[in-house]
Design an enzyme around this catalytic site. Structure first.
Site, mmCIF file in Angstrom:
data_model
loop_
_atom_site.group_PDB
_atom_site.id
_atom_site.type_symbol
_atom_site.label_atom_id
_atom_site.label_comp_id
_atom_site.label_asym_id
_atom_site.label_seq_id
_atom_site.Cartn_x
_atom_site.Cartn_y
_atom_site.Cartn_z
ATOM 1 C CB SER A 259 -0.893 -0.024 1.239
ATOM 2 O OG SER A 259 -2.021 0.791 1.038
ATOM 3 N N PRO A 340 -8.181 -0.127 -6.024
ATOM 4 C CG PRO A 340 -8.674 1.747 -7.340
ATOM 5 C CD PRO A 340 -8.709 0.243 -7.350
ATOM 6 N N GLY A 341 -8.119 1.690 -2.956
ATOM 7 C CA GLY A 341 -8.923 2.171 -1.837
ATOM 8 C C GLY A 341 -8.456 3.569 -1.472
ATOM 9 N NE ARG A 394 -2.677 5.292 7.273
ATOM 10 C CZ ARG A 394 -1.757 6.101 6.768
ATOM 11 N NH1 ARG A 394 -1.849 7.410 6.949
ATOM 12 N NH2 ARG A 394 -0.742 5.621 6.105
ATOM 13 C CB CYS A 425 -4.173 8.338 28.866
ATOM 14 S SG CYS A 425 -5.483 9.349 29.548
ATOM 15 C CE1 TYR A 455 -7.332 0.574 4.471
ATOM 16 C CE2 TYR A 455 -6.080 2.187 3.213
ATOM 17 C CZ TYR A 455 -6.741 0.975 3.282
ATOM 18 O OH TYR A 455 -6.828 0.188 2.166
HETATM 19 C C1 LIG Z 1 -6.168 -3.169 1.371
HETATM 20 C C2 LIG Z 1 -6.375 -3.831 0.091
HETATM 21 C C3 LIG Z 1 -6.599 -3.072 -1.060
HETATM 22 C C4 LIG Z 1 -6.591 -1.572 -1.073
HETATM 23 O O1 LIG Z 1 -5.355 -1.034 -0.797
HETATM 24 P P1 LIG Z 1 -5.104 0.539 -0.950
HETATM 25 O O2 LIG Z 1 -3.723 0.728 -0.521
HETATM 26 O O3 LIG Z 1 -6.094 1.220 -0.074
HETATM 27 O O4 LIG Z 1 -5.339 0.867 -2.388
HETATM 28 C C5 LIG Z 1 -6.833 -3.752 -2.236
HETATM 29 N N1 LIG Z 1 -6.837 -5.116 -2.285
HETATM 30 C C6 LIG Z 1 -6.628 -5.859 -1.183
HETATM 31 C C7 LIG Z 1 -6.658 -7.333 -1.297
HETATM 32 C C8 LIG Z 1 -6.383 -5.256 0.024
HETATM 33 O O5 LIG Z 1 -6.166 -6.017 1.098
#
Ligand SMILES: *Cc1c(COP(=O)(O)O)cnc(C)c1O
Length: 509
Positions: A259, A340-341, A394, A425, A455
Site C-alpha cells: 500500500s 484502489p482504496g 495511523r 492518555c 484508514y
Molecule cells: C487493502 C487492500 C486493497 C486496497 O489497498 P489501498 O492501498 O487502499 O489501495 C486492495 N486489495 C486488497 C486485497 C487489500 O487487502
C-alpha cells in the site's frame, strides 16, 4: 519594526519547508473544492469550516462527494483507456476497507465501480446499499463459513480464496447451496512494494496468499518454464483443486503487493510473475484463465514531500508490461481488475479539530557539534486537539505523517515548528508529527488535517471512552450527515449494566 522571523527549525525533518505563504494550500493534499475564502477561513464547496464546526461539532470528518466521484471516475477511465486495446478495459473494485458506509457504497455503484469487501460486516454494508452481488468481491485470509455462505447466496462476482483449505471450503459450501462460486486465487508474487522502492523475493513470509514458489521438499522438474515449478507450489495445487471442484468457477488469479506505492515497477513485476504463472497453468492444465487482478496500493500525498504519480501514468506503464509479457508468453491478455482504496477516498477528506491546550518545550538539537559543552535547544510547540488516536490511529500504528493548517482564520503570525497531538492518555498520541503553524494558534482555533479519508474513520475506537466522530459529505454547496457521531448513550449501548448493589458502606453517615 521587523520581527525576527522564527525561521526554519533544526528540529524539523529535512522534507518540511518553512512556508512562505501560510495561507496557501498545497493542492495535492486537498479535495479539489477546498480553498481559503476571502475572509481567510477554509471552505469546501463554498461551505466554511466554522459553520460546519458549529453545526456538527469537532472532531469531524468532512468528505467532498464531488472529489470522491471524480477520483473513482479517474481510476476507471485511466485504466480503461490504457487497457482498452489489450483486453477491452479494466474492472475497478473500490477497496471498501479504506472507508465504507452505505452512502459511499451508493457513490461507488453510481460511478460504475465494483466494491471489495473483506468481512461479513463490510459485505452487509455493500448489500444494504443495493450493490449487486456480481459487482462485489470478498477477501480475507480466514473467512468464516457464514461469511462464505453469505457471499455464495449473494452470488458474488468473486470470492478471492487465500488458502488450499479455503478452496475446498468454498467449493463444498457452494455445492451444498446448489450453486457455483466465482473464485479467484490470491497468490504471493514475491514482490513487496513500499512507497519508494520494492523488494522481490522468491519466498513469502506473510499470512496472505498462496506461494508461487515450489515446495522446498520437492525437486524442481526438468525443463520447467517461467512460473512453472513442476506443479508443486501451493499456487499450482490450488488451481488444480479449484479446476477439479464442481462448486467452483475459477476466474483467475489475484495479488496485492502493498500500500501507499508511488512507482509502477512493483506492479509491473507482479504482473509479469502472475502472467508467467497463468502461462504455466495453461501448459499444465490446458486452460487459459480469463482474469487477472493486480490489487490496490496506489499512493497519495500526505505531506508536501509525497509525489504520487497520476493514475493514467501508472495505468500506461502497467498496460505496456502486461501487453509485452502476454505477447512473449503467447497468452491472450486476461481481463484485468484493480482494487484502489486509499487513492480514491484518501484525499477526499479532511478532519476538522478544535485546538485547546498549547505548550512549548525546548528540545536538544540532534547531533550537537563535538566539543560543544551545552547543546543548543530549540522550541517545539505542542498544540492539543479534541481527538487523536481514536479518530486517526495511523500515526501510532505506522508512524504515518500528516499535515495541518489553521482553518478558522487567516494564518498571520510567524510559523513555528509545531506538533499536533490528541487528548488520549498515550504520549504516542500524535496527529501531525511536524508542521509549521502560526505561533498564535491556540484554544478555540480550528485545525484541518487533510488526507484522512482512508484508514482513519474505519480504524476509529472508543479509547478513553471518546465518542467516534460523525462523517459529513459536502456536495453542491451543502453539507449533510452520512454517519452520525456517537453520543454518550452509545457508549453505554453494549455495557450490560446492573442495578447498583446496596452496600451500607456506600451511604454517607
Ligand atoms: C487493502 C487492500 C486493497 C486496497 O489497498 P489501498 O492501498 O487502499 O489501495 C486492495 N486489495 C486488497 C486485497 C487489500 O487487502
Amino acid at each position: 519594526m521587523t520581527t525576527t522571523a522564527a525561521g526554519a527549525s533544526p528540529l524539523a525533518p529535512a522534507w518540511l519547508t518553512l512556508p512562505e505563504d501560510q495561507a496557501r494550500l498545497e493542492a495535492k493534499l486537498w479535495a479539489e473544492d477546498v480553498e481559503r475564502g476571502d475572509d481567510g477561513v477554509l471552505q469546501i464547496d463554498g461551505v466554511s469550516v466554522t459553520e460546519l464546526a458549529q453545526q456538527y461539532g469537532t472532531p469531524l470528518f468532512v468528505v467532498s462527494e464531488r472529489d470522491f466521484r471524480a477520483r473513482a471516475r479517474i481510476f476507471r477511465t485511466a485504466f480503461d483507456d490504457a487497457f482498452r486495446e489489450l483486453c477491452g478495459g479494466v474492472d475497478v473494485f473500490y477497496a471498501g476497507k479504506s472507508f465504507l458506509c452505505t452512502e459511499v457504497a451508493h457513490w461507488v455503484r453510481e460511478e460504475g465501480l465494483g466494491l471489495d469487501t473483506c468481512s461479513g460486516g463490510e459485505l452487509a454494508v455493500a448489500l444494504r446499499a443495493g450493490m449487486p452481488g456480481h459487482r462485489l468481491g470478498l477477501h480475507g485470509n480466514n473467512k468464516s463459513a457464514a461469511e462464505i455462505t453469505r457471499a455464495i447466496d449473494a452470488d458474488l462476482g468473486r470470492i478471492v480464496v487465500d488458502s488450499l483449505q479455503e478452496v475446498a471450503l468454498v467449493g463444498d459450501l457452494a455445492v451444498q447451496r446448489g450453486r457455483i462460486a466465482n473464485v479467484m486465487i490470491r497468490l504471493t508474487p514475491g514482490v513487496h512494494a513500499h512507497t519508494h522502492e520494492f523488494i522481490a523475493t522468491a519466498h513469502e513470509d506473510q499470512k496472505f496468499g498462496l506461494s508461487l514458489a515450489a515446495d522446498a521438499t520437492t525437486e524442481p522438474a526438468v525443463g520447467q518454464g517461467p512460473g512453472d515449478d513442476g506443479g508443486t507450489s501451493p499456487a499450482h495445487r490450488a488451481v488444480a483443486n479449484a479446476l477439479a471442484h464442481p462448486g467452483i468457477n475459477l476466474l483467475g488469479v489475484h495479488c496485492h503487493i502493498g500500500s501507499q506505492i508511488f512507482e509502477p515497477e512493483g506492479f509491473e513485476l507482479a504482473a509479469q510473475r502472475l502472467l508467467g504463472f497463468l502461462a504455466a497453468v495453461r501448459d499444465r492444465h490446458g486452460v487459459e484463465l480469463p482474469e487477472l487482478d493486480l490489487g490496490g496500493g496506489y499512493g497519495i500525498a500526505y505531506t508536501e514531500a509525497d509525489e504520487p504519480r497520476p493514475p493514467a501514468e501508472i495505468a500506461r506503464a502497467m498496460a505496456g508490461v502486461v501487453g509485452s509479457t502476454c505477447r512473449e508468453l503467447g497468452l491472450a491478455v486476461p481481463r484485468i481488475s484493480i482494487e484502489p482504496g486509499r487513492a480514491i477516498v484518501g484525499p477526499t477528506t479532511f478532519t476538522l479539530y478544535t485546538a485547546g491546550t498549547t505548550k512549548t518545550v525546548r528540545v536538544d538539537s540532534a547531533g550537537s557539534e563535538q566539543g560543544q559543552a551545552v547543546p543548543a535547544t530549540h522550541p517545539r510547540r505542542y498544540v492539543s486537539v479534541d481527538g487523536g488516536m481514536s479518530d486517526n490511529a495511523r500515526p501510532v500504528l505506522y508512524g504515518a505523517d500528516y499535515s495541518a493548517v489553521l482553518a478558522s482564520r487567516p494564518p498571520e503570525a510567524a510559523p513555528v515548528l509545531s506538533r499536533v497531538v490528541g487528548k488520549h492518555c498515550e504520549s504516542g498520541d500524535i496527529v501531525v508529527r511536524d508542521a509549521y503553524l502560526p505561533e498564535d494558534t491556540g484554544a478555540g482555533d480550528l485545525l484541518a488535517v487533510p488526507g484522512t479519508g482512508a484508514y482513519c474513520w474505519v480504524l476509529a475506537s472508543n479509547y478513553n471512552y471518546l465518542t467516534r466522530p460523525p462523517v459529513i459529505a459536502v456536495a453542491d454547496g451543502a453539507a449533510r450527515l452520512i454517519v452520525r457521531g456517537e453520543t454518550e448513550d452509545d457508549l453505554f449501548r453494549r455495557d450490560v449494566q446492573r442495578e447498583p448493589a446496596t452496600d451500607p458502606g456506600d451511604a454517607h453517615p
